[in-house]
Design a protein around this motif. Structure first.
Motif, PDB file in Angstrom:
ATOM      1  N   UNK A  11      -1.638  -9.780  -3.593  1.00 42.13           N
ATOM      2  CA  UNK A  11      -0.307  -9.193  -3.796  1.00 42.13           C
ATOM      3  C   UNK A  11      -0.349  -8.118  -4.879  1.00 42.13           C
ATOM      4  N   UNK A  12      -1.088  -8.416  -5.962  1.00 43.47           N
ATOM      5  CA  UNK A  12      -1.209  -7.447  -7.060  1.00 43.47           C
ATOM      6  C   UNK A  12      -1.930  -6.192  -6.580  1.00 43.47           C
ATOM      7  N   UNK A  13      -2.989  -6.364  -5.806  1.00 45.65           N
ATOM      8  CA  UNK A  13      -3.706  -5.215  -5.253  1.00 45.65           C
ATOM      9  C   UNK A  13      -2.785  -4.395  -4.352  1.00 45.65           C
ATOM     10  N   UNK A  14      -2.027  -5.064  -3.495  1.00 42.58           N
ATOM     11  CA  UNK A  14      -1.111  -4.369  -2.608  1.00 42.58           C
ATOM     12  C   UNK A  14      -0.049  -3.589  -3.371  1.00 42.58           C
ATOM     13  N   UNK A  15       0.512  -4.206  -4.419  1.00 38.63           N
ATOM     14  CA  UNK A  15       1.542  -3.492  -5.186  1.00 38.63           C
ATOM     15  C   UNK A  15       0.933  -2.338  -5.988  1.00 38.63           C
ATOM     16  N   UNK A  16      -0.286  -2.503  -6.493  1.00 35.97           N
ATOM     17  CA  UNK A  16      -0.954  -1.403  -7.208  1.00 35.97           C
ATOM     18  C   UNK A  16      -1.231  -0.226  -6.272  1.00 35.97           C
ATOM     19  N   UNK A  17      -1.681  -0.535  -5.064  1.00 34.24           N
ATOM     20  CA  UNK A  17      -1.947   0.524  -4.087  1.00 34.24           C
ATOM     21  C   UNK A  17      -0.655   1.231  -3.687  1.00 34.24           C
ATOM     22  N   UNK A  18       0.404   0.466  -3.540  1.00 32.95           N
ATOM     23  CA  UNK A  18       1.691   1.062  -3.177  1.00 32.95           C
ATOM     24  C   UNK A  18       2.219   1.948  -4.300  1.00 32.95           C
ATOM     25  N   UNK A  19       2.106   1.466  -5.550  1.00 29.65           N
ATOM     26  CA  UNK A  19       2.574   2.246  -6.695  1.00 29.65           C
ATOM     27  C   UNK A  19       1.777   3.544  -6.843  1.00 29.65           C
ATOM     28  N   UNK A  20       0.497   3.478  -6.517  1.00 26.91           N
ATOM     29  CA  UNK A  20      -0.346   4.667  -6.621  1.00 26.91           C
ATOM     30  C   UNK A  20      -0.191   5.592  -5.415  1.00 26.91           C
ATOM     31  N   UNK A  21       0.512   5.110  -4.373  1.00 20.78           N
ATOM     32  CA  UNK A  21       0.691   5.933  -3.181  1.00 20.78           C
ATOM     33  C   UNK A  21      -0.582   6.081  -2.375  1.00 20.78           C
ATOM     34  N   UNK A  22      -1.432   5.078  -2.417  1.00 19.46           N
ATOM     35  CA  UNK A  22      -2.736   5.151  -1.731  1.00 19.46           C
ATOM     36  C   UNK A  22      -2.737   4.301  -0.455  1.00 19.46           C
ATOM     37  N   UNK A  23      -1.993   4.734   0.529  1.00 17.59           N
ATOM     38  CA  UNK A  23      -1.975   4.016   1.810  1.00 17.59           C
ATOM     39  C   UNK A  23      -3.334   4.056   2.488  1.00 17.59           C
ATOM     40  N   UNK A  24      -4.078   5.122   2.243  1.00  5.99           N
ATOM     41  CA  UNK A  24      -5.409   5.220   2.837  1.00  5.99           C
ATOM     42  C   UNK A  24      -6.312   4.101   2.341  1.00  5.99           C
ATOM     43  N   UNK A  25      -6.262   3.828   1.040  1.00  6.48           N
ATOM     44  CA  UNK A  25      -7.064   2.729   0.482  1.00  6.48           C
ATOM     45  C   UNK A  25      -6.585   1.384   1.004  1.00  6.48           C
ATOM     46  N   UNK A  26      -5.275   1.237   1.130  1.00  5.97           N
ATOM     47  CA  UNK A  26      -4.723  -0.024   1.620  1.00  5.97           C
ATOM     48  C   UNK A  26      -5.186  -0.286   3.052  1.00  5.97           C
ATOM     49  N   UNK A  27      -5.102   0.740   3.915  1.00  6.22           N
ATOM     50  CA  UNK A  27      -5.547   0.580   5.293  1.00  6.22           C
ATOM     51  C   UNK A  27      -7.033   0.254   5.366  1.00  6.22           C
ATOM     52  N   UNK A  28      -7.806   0.914   4.528  1.00  7.66           N
ATOM     53  CA  UNK A  28      -9.253   0.674   4.519  1.00  7.66           C
ATOM     54  C   UNK A  28      -9.569  -0.739   4.032  1.00  7.66           C
TER      55      UNK A  28
END
Length: 168
Positions: A11-28
């Protein structure tokens, strides 16, 4: 070595990725987590198809035409790999999709596994009911893979966090 990955980490990783605007990293990250679990899926499908049972030719032609797909085939087709970085089920999981079963029969994979307490079914052409035994296939198959999958998911989290920290 014991590696544990909690849903809080994901959850923390997901929220950090969302806050950073890194959908590409999240998808990967989600793709890599699913890829780590995907090889277990055919094993579960083979295990459920190999469970003994079935009524074979004891069913009437009408009964076979009304419900032509067998329990084991429907269960094997329903094995899915899901990954999420948010919500109640954050993580990567294997599940049996109940949409492969008609209404009223959606719990059959749980009865077959033995996670539901009692499994009764009517005897064909009679008013009698028979008690059926569970044939565990799911947890028996995935249990040996759990430590490796946990370690792989922890590695994916670490690498994604490193890339997020280095890329911002």
């Amino acid at each position: 070595m014991h590696v544990s990955v909690s849903s809080n980490d994901l959850n923390r990783l997901g929220s950090d990725l969302k806050a950073a605007g890194r959908k590409d990293l999240q998808k990967e990250a989600l793709k890599r987590m699913r890829r780590k679990v995907e090889p277990i899926r055919p094993e579960i499908q083979r295990a459920v198809r190999a469970t003994p049972g079935g009524t074979d030719d004891l069913r009437s032609r009408k009964a076979r035409s009304e419900r032509p797909r067998r329990l084991r085939d429907a269960t094997a087709r329903g094995v899915q790999v899901k990954a999420s970085l948010s919500g109640k089920y954050a993580g990567v999981r294997l599940r049996i999709d109940p949409r492969h079963f008609p209404d009223g029969d959606k719990n059959l994979p749980k009865y077959l596994e033995g996670t539901m307490p009692r499994w009764r079914s009517p005897m064909w052409g009679r008013d009698q009911w028979k008690q059926q035994r569970p044939r565990p296939y799911f947890f028996v198959t995935i249990r040996p893979h759990i430590p490796a999958v946990q370690a792989d998911v922890a590695k994916v989290i670490k690498e994604t966090m490193d890339e997020l920290g280095g890329g911002s």
